[in-house]
Each structure stands twice: as C-alpha cells, then as structure tokens.
Design a protein around this motif. Structure first.
Motif, short mmCIF file in Angstrom:
data_model
loop_
_atom_site.label_atom_id
_atom_site.label_comp_id
_atom_site.label_asym_id
_atom_site.label_seq_id
_atom_site.Cartn_x
_atom_site.Cartn_y
_atom_site.Cartn_z
N GLU A 195 -3.85 6.10 10.11
CA GLU A 195 -6.01 6.40 10.18
C GLU A 195 -6.52 5.74 9.80
O GLU A 195 -7.70 6.11 10.13
CB GLU A 195 -5.37 8.15 9.37
N ALA A 196 -5.76 5.08 8.08
CA ALA A 196 -6.92 3.77 7.77
C ALA A 196 -7.05 3.14 9.05
O ALA A 196 -8.17 2.07 8.78
CB ALA A 196 -6.12 3.26 7.22
N VAL A 197 -6.55 2.70 9.53
CA VAL A 197 -5.99 1.18 10.86
C VAL A 197 -7.45 1.57 12.09
O VAL A 197 -7.85 0.96 12.30
CB VAL A 197 -5.11 1.32 11.62
N ALA A 198 -6.68 2.89 12.12
CA ALA A 198 -7.83 3.56 13.20
C ALA A 198 -9.67 4.23 12.41
O ALA A 198 -10.60 3.57 13.33
CB ALA A 198 -7.46 5.33 13.85
N LEU A 199 -9.41 3.81 11.24
CA LEU A 199 -11.23 4.38 10.46
C LEU A 199 -11.45 3.35 10.67
O LEU A 199 -12.89 2.48 11.12
CB LEU A 199 -10.51 5.45 8.78
N GLU B 220 10.68 1.26 11.38
CA GLU B 220 10.38 2.48 10.90
C GLU B 220 9.60 3.16 11.74
O GLU B 220 9.22 4.45 11.86
CB GLU B 220 10.89 2.73 8.86
N ALA B 221 8.35 2.44 11.44
CA ALA B 221 6.58 2.38 12.31
C ALA B 221 6.31 1.49 13.20
O ALA B 221 5.28 0.89 13.09
CB ALA B 221 6.20 3.65 11.37
N PRO B 222 7.32 1.22 14.59
CA PRO B 222 6.32 0.31 14.76
C PRO B 222 5.54 0.49 15.85
O PRO B 222 4.68 -0.24 15.86
CB PRO B 222 7.89 0.48 16.09
N THR C 75 1.27 -1.20 -0.41
CA THR C 75 0.05 0.07 0.01
C THR C 75 0.66 0.68 -0.44
O THR C 75 1.30 1.65 1.47
CB THR C 75 -0.60 0.62 1.20
N SER C 76 1.15 1.58 -1.25
CA SER C 76 2.14 2.29 -1.36
C SER C 76 1.07 4.29 -1.22
O SER C 76 -0.33 4.26 -1.93
CB SER C 76 3.55 2.25 -2.62
N THR D 96 3.68 6.66 6.80
CA THR D 96 3.19 6.01 7.79
C THR D 96 1.64 6.50 8.61
O THR D 96 0.82 6.47 9.18
CB THR D 96 3.64 6.70 8.68
N GLN D 97 1.77 8.41 8.29
CA GLN D 97 0.29 8.93 8.45
C GLN D 97 -1.14 7.58 8.48
O GLN D 97 -2.03 8.43 9.54
CB GLN D 97 0.35 9.96 8.80
#
Length: 206
Positions: free
Chosen positions: A58-62, A116-118, A28-29, A53-54
């Motif tokens: 935000e997609a995970v939160a949604l 890079e984004a744990p 998912t680029s 990363t952001q």
C-alpha cells in the motif's frame, strides 16, 4: 493531545513510505513503522491483515500515485519540456530537503529480492510503467511518434531514478541537475527548436 485512533491506518502507510525512502525495504519493519507513526500495535493486523507485506504494498501504491499526480498536473502545461523540468525539480527538492537521506520508495522495493512476496517487485514495476505511460502520452500529444514517445518516457524515468541514487551517494544535487539539463536538451531537439527553449540552455529547476 494524542493522535486519533482512526488516523492510525493512514499514519502507518505514510510512515512506511518515509521509512522505505530513507532505510530501504528490508529495514522497514512493523516495529519501526509503529515507532515512526505512533500507531497502536493492535491496529496492525486490524488494518493490515496481510501484515508487513500488505503495508509495504500500500505504501508503494501511495507513493506511486503521488508522483503520478505530479506528472498528470505537469501534463496540463502547454510546454512539455517545462513539464519534464518540473518532474526533475520535484525529485531534486525532495533530496535537498531530506539532506540526501530520502530516495525513491519504489526503487527501495524494486531492488530488493523478496522470494516470499514477489508481487512487491511487480507492484513497483507497475508504478514505473504507469509513470512511463503518462509521460509517453504527453509526448505523443505534442507530436512525437508512438515508439519515440515510449522510448523517451522510459529514458526519463530511468535517468531520474538513477540520478536520485547517485545524488544520494554523492550527497549533492549536481548529478540530478546534470541529468535534468541533458534530458531538457534532448527533448528540445526531439520536439523541435523553440525560441523559449533552445538547445544548450540549462533548465531552471530552482
């Protein structure tokens, strides 16, 4: 008519959810999100200064909030077994509708190592924890002890996520339907025999 520029942020997050479900986190680029959403390239760092990363966070939160809403709506039901049946129905229907291409976006993030984004994996863990807490609260409200409620809630979430993965791999709804039936029977036994949901009855998830 072209999409309104002000819609670009929402479209990008929704596209990220869809792409995570179908292709996984590493695939998912930003370019793929832009192509899927039709958003202008200049909107990326305007709306998401943290970049990809952001956007993924935000997609995970949604996605997590959407399923939390499903759980909360189910919790209003008087019958907790029917509520859990509904939880599995939502996932089964999403699998069938996507022809088994779309899985859980939370799992897509959780299973991939990202040094890079744990915090992305932590965010996925928090979503699962929220689902488990909501389910445990419902079970407690219907008379189960705290420890049992938490264990069953963890089992339900783990069983559902595993069933989604296996159903995708086998291109069949049979695995998730089998898991739903076993969870149904287990909950009937845990909550006490009921004339409307006797052990051995297959849940209606059509």
């Amino acid at each position: 008519m072209s999409p309104r520029r002000s819609d670009s942020r929402e479209r990008m997050v929704n596209s990220t959810v869809a792409l995570l479900r179908e292709y996984g986190a590493s695939a998912t680029s930003i370019d793929r999100v832009l192509a899927h959403s039709g958003a202008p390239r200049g909107s990326v760092y305007h709306h998401f200064p943290g970049g990809r990363t952001q956007l993924v966070e935000e997609a995970v939160a949604l996605a997590g909030d959407f399923m939390a809403g499903v759980i909360e709506a189910a919790m209003e039901a008087d019958d907790p077994v029917a509520a859990i049946d509904k939880f599995f129905t939502v996932w089964r229907d999403q699998l069938v509708k996507s022809r088994y291409r779309a899985g859980c976006p939370i799992v897509a993030v959780a299973v991939e190592t990202n040094d890079e984004a744990p915090h992305l994996a932590r965010a996925a863990g928090e979503v699962f924890a929220g689902w488990q807490e909501a389910l445990a609260a419902m079970l407690r409200r219907h008379g189960l002890a705290e420890d049992r409620s938490r264990r069953l809630a963890a089992l339900i979430v783990a069983a559902e996520e595993g069933a989604v993965v296996v159903s995708r791999a086998q291109q069949s709804s049979a695995p998730i339907e089998a898991v739903a039936a076993e969870i149904h029977d287990l909950l009937v036994l845990a909550l006490g025999n009921r004339p409307d949901a006797a052990p051995g009855r297959t849940p209606h998830i059509d």
